[in-house]
Scaffold this active site. Structure first.
Site, PDB file in Angstrom:
ATOM      1  NE  ARG A  31      -3.596   2.509   2.336  1.00 12.95           N
ATOM      2  CZ  ARG A  31      -3.360   3.304   3.511  1.00 12.95           C
ATOM      3  NH1 ARG A  31      -2.748   2.947   4.711  1.00 12.95           N
ATOM      4  NH2 ARG A  31      -4.137   4.679   3.461  1.00 12.95           N
TER       5      ARG A  31
ATOM      6  CG  HIS B 231      -1.351   9.081   3.379  1.00 13.93           C
ATOM      7  ND1 HIS B 231      -1.447   7.607   3.649  1.00 13.93           N
ATOM      8  CD2 HIS B 231      -1.005   9.377   4.581  1.00 13.93           C
ATOM      9  CE1 HIS B 231      -1.228   7.395   4.806  1.00 13.93           C
ATOM     10  NE2 HIS B 231      -0.846   8.249   5.248  1.00 13.93           N
TER      11      HIS B 231
ATOM     12  CD  GLU C   4      -5.349   7.693   9.456  1.00 11.08           C
ATOM     13  OE1 GLU C   4      -4.712   8.834   9.905  1.00 11.08           O
ATOM     14  OE2 GLU C   4      -4.985   6.727   9.836  1.00 11.08           O
TER      15      GLU C   4
ATOM     16  CG  ASN D 279      -5.211   3.340   8.489  1.00 12.90           C
ATOM     17  OD1 ASN D 279      -5.083   2.597   7.738  1.00 12.90           O
ATOM     18  ND2 ASN D 279      -4.881   4.579   8.240  1.00 12.90           N
TER      19      ASN D 279
ATOM     20  CE1 TYR E  80      -0.324   2.615  13.687  1.00 13.08           C
ATOM     21  CE2 TYR E  80      -2.520   3.837  12.649  1.00 13.08           C
ATOM     22  CZ  TYR E  80      -1.028   3.275  12.398  1.00 13.08           C
ATOM     23  OH  TYR E  80      -0.670   3.344  11.110  1.00 13.08           O
TER      24      TYR E  80
ATOM     25  CD  GLU F 116      -2.088   3.905   7.906  1.00 11.67           C
ATOM     26  OE1 GLU F 116      -1.563   4.491   9.158  1.00 11.67           O
ATOM     27  OE2 GLU F 116      -2.061   4.786   6.901  1.00 11.67           O
TER      28      GLU F 116
END
Ligand code: FCB
Length: 450
Positions: A84, A128, A173, A299, A301, A353
């Site tokens: 990606r 991005h 995002e 994504n 985290y 991600e």
């Protein structure tokens, strides 16, 4: 969390599961003004006093623009079946309108063809964050016109590469671009205005839907979608106040994006909360935003914990933290995936991600990043747990292929499974990369076969 053996874990995923590594253009390419590239809002932002922790910028970054071929070999050596990456809009169209830059397009064509020649599927992200500065000067994402410019850019990328990329994500995002870029101002373009931030969020989603429609009209065969940063939002206590705050925060982070895209409506409670700052919706916008997509990229985290009064102290739970001071909370990924599956008619979900910044001491040419390896293992197991409960998962990608420019944190925070020595641009596979390669079943060179 119970850890199965790597072999069992790997075998529990379907054979066509997408396993990848991820990067983005501004964070790795460097070559900020090479071959006709125009400035992006991140070039401008880095040049401002006090924006980047170590006063660095993306001018050189990982020199990936120059080191494309060896980097492609490195990607292939990991045994991944997908990579990606994002295209830098001002590299392919310096001003964000008008002429396209053939040298910029050539670079991404070499990248895509180089991946395909090595058996790696290209996963392209169009935006991005590095918007052409010239468009920012005309209002940026707060201006509705930028949606039309974005469609032109998407079509130009499709014309050159659409027959060869496996997938196209419109934006990475939207919450980050909207809130961190325009409300808290800690990211480019550094504004502090909630009303502007909500216009930005709306225009990002609108341009996403417009681009999907335009790409489909052109007969695009790549899988189309968007990438959201999502997390379970939990109340710090059971008090009614904390729970109400958590519901609102979930609305601002998750429902504000998921509802228009999958239910063609904005969440009522969030709209009421925003009042005058609510997104500027015009007739027909919500139908465009809800254009069906082939995949949703996530994504992940950490989780988010909120209190009605004051900030949640990440040290209070006793959970281990990454170098970003993000709690390590793999079960939150399972929780999030189950919730999306339950509450929305989602298409295939991809983890686009997942990863962590850790200390990474380089000793005698080796980096024993056991903490990162553990992070990846437990999060992959969390994806598996969601699949076992019926969630339709298509893939998993590690953030990041290599250490890179971590936005306002500069180069001090390292997310790579490959270490980068910025003085020499030497790449060294960390233990986590060696582990991932082994996990994926890639050929291990003889000297490490034991
Ligand atoms: C995400 C970004 C990515 C990287 C990671 C750590 O929000 O998409 O570029 O910075 O965080």
């Amino acid at each position: 969390m119970h850890l199965r053996s790597d072999a069992d874990l790997k075998a529990s995923f379907p054979s066509d599961f997408v396993w990848g590594v991820a990067t983005s253009a501004f964070q790795i390419e460097g070559a900020h003004d090479a071959d006709g590239k125009g400035p992006s809002i991140w070039d401008t932002f880095c040049a401002k006093e006090g924006t980047i922790a170590d006063k660095s910028d993306g001018k050189e970054a990982c020199a990936h623009y120059r080191l494309l071929e060896p980097d492609l070999d490195m990607i292939a050596s990991l045994g991944v079946n997908a990579y990606r990456f994002s295209a830098s809009w001002p590299r392919v169209q310096a001003l964000g309108s008008g002429a396209f830059n053939s040298k910029g397009l050539d670079f991404y064509e070499r990248l895509v063809d180089g991946l395909l020649a090595r058996g790696v599927a290209p996963y392209l992200t169009l935006n991005h964050w590095d918007l052409p500065q010239a468009l920012q000067d005309q209002g940026g994402w707060a201006a509705r016109d930028t949606c039309d410019r974005f469609v032109d850019y998407a079509l130009a990328m499709h014309q050159r590469l659409g027959d060869r990329v496996a997938s196209i994500a419109t934006h990475n995002e939207p919450w980050v671009m909207s809130i961190l870029g325009h409300e808290s101002g800690i990211f480019a373009p550094g504004m502090k205005d909630r009303g502007i931030a909500m216009r930005v969020a709306h225009h990002l989603m609108l341009s996403h839907g417009m681009a999907l429609r335009a790409l489909r009209v052109q007969g695009c065969t790549a899988k189309l979608g968007i990438v959201l940063n999502l997390a379970p939002v939990q109340a710090a206590t059971d008090s009614a106040q904390d729970k109400a705050k958590a519901h609102l925060e979930d609305g601002l982070l998750l429902r504000l994006y998921m509802d228009p895209m999958f239910r063609a409506s904005y969440p009522q409670d969030v709209m009421e909360h925003l009042g005058m700052d609510a997104p500027p919706v015009q007739a027909g916008d919500l139908d465009i935003i809800a254009t069906p997509m082939d995949f949703l990229g996530i994504n992940y985290y950490s989780r988010s914990v909120v209190r009605a009064e004051g900030q949640w102290d990440v040290h209070s739970s006793g959970l281990p933290l990454t170098e970003m001071a993000w709690e390590i909370y793999p079960q939150g990924l399972t929780e999030l995936l189950l919730r999306l599956h339950r509450d929305y008619p989602v298409p295939t979900l991809l983890i686009t991600e997942n990863g962590g910044a850790f200390k990474d001491p380089l000793t005698q040419g080796r980096i024993h990043d056991a903490d990162r390896q553990h992070y990846l293992q437990t999060h992959i197991a969390a994806v598996q747990a969601a699949m076992a409960q019926g969630v339709n998962m298509g893939g998993y990608m590690v953030w990041s292929l290599m250490d890179n420019f971590e936005w306002a944190s500069g180069y001090a925070k390292r997310f790579g499974i490959v270490h980068v020595d910025y003085a020499t641009q030497k790449r060294t596979l960390k233990d986590s990369a060696l582990w991932y390669r082994q996990f994926l079943g890639a050929q291990v060179p003889a000297q490490r076969a034991a």
